[in-house]
Design a protein around this motif. Structure first.
Motif, PDB file in Angstrom:
ATOM      1  N   MET A 188       0.847  -1.166   0.000  1.00  0.00           N
ATOM      2  CA  MET A 188       0.000   0.000   0.000  1.00  0.00           C
ATOM      3  C   MET A 188       0.904   1.244   0.000  1.00  0.00           C
ATOM      4  O   MET A 188       1.883   1.291   0.722  1.00  0.00           O
ATOM      5  N   THR A 189       0.557   2.231  -0.794  1.00  0.00           N
ATOM      6  CA  THR A 189       1.372   3.438  -0.877  1.00  0.00           C
ATOM      7  C   THR A 189       1.019   4.416   0.240  1.00  0.00           C
ATOM      8  O   THR A 189      -0.030   4.301   0.880  1.00  0.00           O
ATOM      9  N   VAL A 190       1.892   5.381   0.445  1.00  0.00           N
ATOM     10  CA  VAL A 190       1.659   6.400   1.454  1.00  0.00           C
ATOM     11  C   VAL A 190       0.405   7.195   1.110  1.00  0.00           C
ATOM     12  O   VAL A 190      -0.384   7.551   1.989  1.00  0.00           O
ATOM     13  N   VAL A 191       0.197   7.469  -0.162  1.00  0.00           N
ATOM     14  CA  VAL A 191      -0.993   8.211  -0.590  1.00  0.00           C
ATOM     15  C   VAL A 191      -2.254   7.425  -0.254  1.00  0.00           C
ATOM     16  O   VAL A 191      -3.236   7.981   0.248  1.00  0.00           O
ATOM     17  N   GLU A 192      -2.244   6.121  -0.498  1.00  0.00           N
ATOM     18  CA  GLU A 192      -3.406   5.291  -0.169  1.00  0.00           C
ATOM     19  C   GLU A 192      -3.669   5.308   1.332  1.00  0.00           C
ATOM     20  O   GLU A 192      -4.821   5.394   1.765  1.00  0.00           O
ATOM     21  N   LEU A 193      -2.612   5.227   2.134  1.00  0.00           N
ATOM     22  CA  LEU A 193      -2.771   5.286   3.587  1.00  0.00           C
ATOM     23  C   LEU A 193      -3.377   6.617   4.013  1.00  0.00           C
ATOM     24  O   LEU A 193      -4.222   6.667   4.909  1.00  0.00           O
ATOM     25  N   TYR A 194      -2.960   7.706   3.365  1.00  0.00           N
ATOM     26  CA  TYR A 194      -3.529   9.028   3.674  1.00  0.00           C
ATOM     27  C   TYR A 194      -5.020   9.062   3.361  1.00  0.00           C
ATOM     28  O   TYR A 194      -5.824   9.518   4.160  1.00  0.00           O
ATOM     29  N   PHE A 195      -5.395   8.553   2.187  1.00  0.00           N
ATOM     30  CA  PHE A 195      -6.802   8.568   1.805  1.00  0.00           C
ATOM     31  C   PHE A 195      -7.652   7.618   2.645  1.00  0.00           C
ATOM     32  O   PHE A 195      -8.866   7.753   2.701  1.00  0.00           O
ATOM     33  N   LEU A 196      -7.008   6.679   3.332  1.00  0.00           N
ATOM     34  CA  LEU A 196      -7.730   5.781   4.241  1.00  0.00           C
ATOM     35  C   LEU A 196      -7.896   6.391   5.633  1.00  0.00           C
ATOM     36  O   LEU A 196      -8.466   5.775   6.522  1.00  0.00           O
ATOM     37  N   GLY A 197      -7.385   7.612   5.832  1.00  0.00           N
ATOM     38  CA  GLY A 197      -7.623   8.302   7.081  1.00  0.00           C
ATOM     39  C   GLY A 197      -6.426   8.519   7.976  1.00  0.00           C
ATOM     40  O   GLY A 197      -6.558   9.089   9.055  1.00  0.00           O
ATOM     41  N   ASN A 198      -5.251   8.075   7.576  1.00  0.00           N
ATOM     42  CA  ASN A 198      -4.056   8.324   8.373  1.00  0.00           C
ATOM     43  C   ASN A 198      -3.639   9.779   8.223  1.00  0.00           C
ATOM     44  O   ASN A 198      -3.686  10.329   7.125  1.00  0.00           O
ATOM     45  N   SER A 199      -3.222  10.400   9.314  1.00  0.00           N
ATOM     46  CA  SER A 199      -2.818  11.802   9.253  1.00  0.00           C
ATOM     47  C   SER A 199      -1.400  11.923   8.702  1.00  0.00           C
ATOM     48  O   SER A 199      -0.619  10.974   8.715  1.00  0.00           O
ATOM     49  N   VAL A 200      -1.077  13.120   8.232  1.00  0.00           N
ATOM     50  CA  VAL A 200       0.265  13.387   7.722  1.00  0.00           C
ATOM     51  C   VAL A 200       1.292  13.176   8.827  1.00  0.00           C
ATOM     52  O   VAL A 200       2.360  12.627   8.594  1.00  0.00           O
ATOM     53  N   ILE A 201       0.954  13.579  10.033  1.00  0.00           N
ATOM     54  CA  ILE A 201       1.877  13.427  11.161  1.00  0.00           C
ATOM     55  C   ILE A 201       2.166  11.948  11.432  1.00  0.00           C
ATOM     56  O   ILE A 201       3.308  11.557  11.645  1.00  0.00           O
ATOM     57  N   GLU A 202       1.130  11.121  11.413  1.00  0.00           N
ATOM     58  CA  GLU A 202       1.321   9.678  11.624  1.00  0.00           C
ATOM     59  C   GLU A 202       2.202   9.088  10.524  1.00  0.00           C
ATOM     60  O   GLU A 202       3.126   8.323  10.800  1.00  0.00           O
ATOM     61  N   LEU A 203       1.907   9.452   9.306  1.00  0.00           N
ATOM     62  CA  LEU A 203       2.672   8.915   8.186  1.00  0.00           C
ATOM     63  C   LEU A 203       4.103   9.431   8.199  1.00  0.00           C
ATOM     64  O   LEU A 203       5.037   8.694   7.855  1.00  0.00           O
ATOM     65  N   ASN A 204       4.289  10.674   8.602  1.00  0.00           N
ATOM     66  CA  ASN A 204       5.625  11.245   8.671  1.00  0.00           C
ATOM     67  C   ASN A 204       6.495  10.476   9.655  1.00  0.00           C
ATOM     68  O   ASN A 204       7.667  10.262   9.416  1.00  0.00           O
ATOM     69  N   GLY A 205       5.902  10.031  10.763  1.00  0.00           N
ATOM     70  CA  GLY A 205       6.640   9.271  11.756  1.00  0.00           C
ATOM     71  C   GLY A 205       7.134   7.929  11.238  1.00  0.00           C
ATOM     72  O   GLY A 205       8.200   7.459  11.608  1.00  0.00           O
ATOM     73  N   GLU A 206       6.377   7.320  10.336  1.00  0.00           N
ATOM     74  CA  GLU A 206       6.730   6.002   9.829  1.00  0.00           C
ATOM     75  C   GLU A 206       7.468   6.049   8.495  1.00  0.00           C
ATOM     76  O   GLU A 206       8.249   5.160   8.187  1.00  0.00           O
ATOM     77  N   TYR A 207       7.185   7.058   7.708  1.00  0.00           N
ATOM     78  CA  TYR A 207       7.710   7.104   6.341  1.00  0.00           C
ATOM     79  C   TYR A 207       8.418   8.428   6.070  1.00  0.00           C
ATOM     80  O   TYR A 207       8.139   9.108   5.086  1.00  0.00           O
ATOM     81  N   VAL A 208       9.354   8.795   6.924  1.00  0.00           N
ATOM     82  CA  VAL A 208      10.014  10.097   6.828  1.00  0.00           C
ATOM     83  C   VAL A 208      10.613  10.322   5.445  1.00  0.00           C
ATOM     84  O   VAL A 208      10.437  11.377   4.854  1.00  0.00           O
ATOM     85  N   SER A 209      11.281   9.340   4.894  1.00  0.00           N
ATOM     86  CA  SER A 209      11.939   9.525   3.600  1.00  0.00           C
ATOM     87  C   SER A 209      10.952   9.607   2.445  1.00  0.00           C
ATOM     88  O   SER A 209      11.313  10.013   1.346  1.00  0.00           O
TER      89      SER A 209
END
Length: 58
Positions: A1-22
């Motif tokens: 699953m891509t970061v964009v898909e995770l965002y559209f599923l409701g994950n916040s940018v802050i949450e995703l930033n913590g896991e997928y900084v690069s």
């Protein structure tokens, strides 16, 4: 699953930033590329809209 898909599923940018900084730059570009504007058959991505506008200026 891509970061964009995770965002559209409701994950916040802050949450995703913590896991997928690069991948945040890819994420920001992906949001722009995959977010549709308009309604129904008239909807398109900003990237497609920019291409159409560029073609119109020719």
């Amino acid at each position: 699953m891509t970061v964009v898909e995770l965002y559209f599923l409701g994950n916040s940018v802050i949450e995703l930033n913590g896991e997928y900084v690069s991948e945040i730059t890819i994420f920001k570009n992906g949001i722009k590329e995959f977010t549709f504007t308009g309604l129904g058959a008239e909807s398109m991505t900003p990237k497609k809209l920019a291409a159409m506008q560029k073609e119109t200026l020719r």
